[in-house]
Design an enzyme around this catalytic site. Sequence first.
Site, PDB file in Angstrom:
ATOM      1  N   SER A  21       0.821  -1.216   0.000  1.00  0.00           N
ATOM      2  CA  SER A  21       0.000   0.000   0.000  1.00  0.00           C
ATOM      3  C   SER A  21       0.854   1.265   0.000  1.00  0.00           C
ATOM      4  O   SER A  21       1.791   1.405   0.785  1.00  0.00           O
ATOM      5  CB  SER A  21      -0.922   0.010   1.222  1.00  0.00           C
ATOM      6  OG  SER A  21      -1.656   1.222   1.265  1.00  0.00           O
ATOM      7  N   THR A  67      -9.105  -1.403   3.407  1.00  0.00           N
ATOM      8  CA  THR A  67      -9.099  -1.976   2.074  1.00  0.00           C
ATOM      9  C   THR A  67      -9.576  -3.421   2.184  1.00  0.00           C
ATOM     10  O   THR A  67     -10.089  -3.842   3.240  1.00  0.00           O
ATOM     11  CB  THR A  67      -7.706  -1.859   1.440  1.00  0.00           C
ATOM     12  OG1 THR A  67      -7.758  -2.335   0.102  1.00  0.00           O
ATOM     13  CG2 THR A  67      -6.655  -2.605   2.223  1.00  0.00           C
ATOM     14  N   LYS A  71     -13.938  -3.799   4.110  1.00  0.00           N
ATOM     15  CA  LYS A  71     -14.872  -2.706   3.842  1.00  0.00           C
ATOM     16  C   LYS A  71     -16.312  -3.040   4.218  1.00  0.00           C
ATOM     17  O   LYS A  71     -17.120  -2.130   4.443  1.00  0.00           O
ATOM     18  CB  LYS A  71     -14.793  -2.294   2.367  1.00  0.00           C
ATOM     19  CG  LYS A  71     -13.458  -1.699   1.965  1.00  0.00           C
ATOM     20  CD  LYS A  71     -13.442  -1.308   0.500  1.00  0.00           C
ATOM     21  CE  LYS A  71     -12.097  -0.748   0.081  1.00  0.00           C
ATOM     22  NZ  LYS A  71     -12.095  -0.333  -1.345  1.00  0.00           N
ATOM     23  N   ASN A  92     -14.916   2.570   3.580  1.00  0.00           N
ATOM     24  CA  ASN A  92     -13.453   2.445   3.494  1.00  0.00           C
ATOM     25  C   ASN A  92     -12.746   3.376   4.473  1.00  0.00           C
ATOM     26  O   ASN A  92     -11.517   3.456   4.464  1.00  0.00           O
ATOM     27  CB  ASN A  92     -12.966   2.720   2.065  1.00  0.00           C
ATOM     28  CG  ASN A  92     -13.047   4.191   1.690  1.00  0.00           C
ATOM     29  OD1 ASN A  92     -13.930   4.917   2.163  1.00  0.00           O
ATOM     30  ND2 ASN A  92     -12.130   4.639   0.845  1.00  0.00           N
ATOM     31  N   ASP A 111     -14.498   5.909  -1.843  1.00  0.00           N
ATOM     32  CA  ASP A 111     -14.112   5.220  -3.075  1.00  0.00           C
ATOM     33  C   ASP A 111     -14.875   5.743  -4.285  1.00  0.00           C
ATOM     34  O   ASP A 111     -14.329   5.792  -5.396  1.00  0.00           O
ATOM     35  CB  ASP A 111     -14.352   3.718  -2.939  1.00  0.00           C
ATOM     36  CG  ASP A 111     -13.259   3.008  -2.157  1.00  0.00           C
ATOM     37  OD1 ASP A 111     -12.141   3.556  -2.078  1.00  0.00           O
ATOM     38  OD2 ASP A 111     -13.519   1.907  -1.634  1.00  0.00           O
ATOM     39  N   TYR A 221      -2.641  -0.942  -8.925  1.00  0.00           N
ATOM     40  CA  TYR A 221      -1.465  -0.108  -9.193  1.00  0.00           C
ATOM     41  C   TYR A 221      -0.154  -0.812  -8.863  1.00  0.00           C
ATOM     42  O   TYR A 221       0.927  -0.220  -9.041  1.00  0.00           O
ATOM     43  CB  TYR A 221      -1.551   1.219  -8.431  1.00  0.00           C
ATOM     44  CG  TYR A 221      -1.580   1.097  -6.916  1.00  0.00           C
ATOM     45  CD1 TYR A 221      -0.403   1.001  -6.168  1.00  0.00           C
ATOM     46  CD2 TYR A 221      -2.789   1.109  -6.235  1.00  0.00           C
ATOM     47  CE1 TYR A 221      -0.432   0.902  -4.790  1.00  0.00           C
ATOM     48  CE2 TYR A 221      -2.827   1.012  -4.853  1.00  0.00           C
ATOM     49  CZ  TYR A 221      -1.647   0.913  -4.138  1.00  0.00           C
ATOM     50  OH  TYR A 221      -1.675   0.818  -2.772  1.00  0.00           O
TER      51      TYR A 221
END
Length: 288
Positions: A21, A67, A71, A92, A111, A221
């Site tokens: 993260s 995360t 959630k 979140n 989000d 990502y």
Amino acid sequence: MEFTDPDRTRLAVLGSPISHSLSPTLHAAAYDVLGLPFTYGRHEVASGGLDAFVAGLAPDWRGLSLTMPLKRDVLPMLDRTTPLVDELGVANTVAFRQEGDRVVLAGANTDVEGIVRPVEALGHLPGEATIVGGGATAASALAAAVRLGAVDVRLFLRDTGKAGPLVELAVRLGVTLEVLPVDSLPGTRHGFVVSTLPGGAADSLELVPSGSDAVLFDVAYEPWPTAAAGRWAAAGGRVLNGLDMLTEQAIGQIRFFVSGDDSELLPDEAEVRRAMRRSVGLPDTISG
């Protein structure tokens, strides 16, 4: 800048896996610009472990970012929720508030705006949308698609039998939802896609843009670029990085941690955004 409970300065992101993260990097950049004495870390917490983690927190904790897979796990713990949490059944963000002699847990969902703002920055307002994956982020993606103007949404799942909660949400949102198996993706073209799958999970899927204005928002990502994003860009479509979403949803979280309102702009928010984007190697503005 005023903020409640000034002695509450500790924050963290929780989930599993969590070591990848970049939320601590983003939040640290923001708090530096804002001049706030907050510290922000990360903790591995698996499903079923959230209650024990929260119960063990000291009084200086201010809030949590959540995360996967937490959630939905957090919902029974919340004393206060924003309307979006109530609508989607997904939170979140958790902020700890002192009310008299008790600590209240307030939950928010940032989000949705994490998806909406980057797409709006591209000037792309889709009439239709495609969502890949059916987890907690998919609920936010569906709400974001509706907010962006989509009236027809296709949902691609490995197991279409698990679409029930999203079908019910689509009815509440007033949008037409078509549920399809992922093996029907080849041969279809898409104007706006949100892939909610974790890093690498969408690499084998054939996602083809319908034209040069088509947008793939890949919420992964790490690693980046994903194979799916690379193929989409090579076919002439525009791509939004998962870090675009991470940055924007983090801004909403910071608003909530500071003021208790995830819609209240931060002081000099434009500079905060630039600092956050630079901290994770993004350009100052979204270009797609």
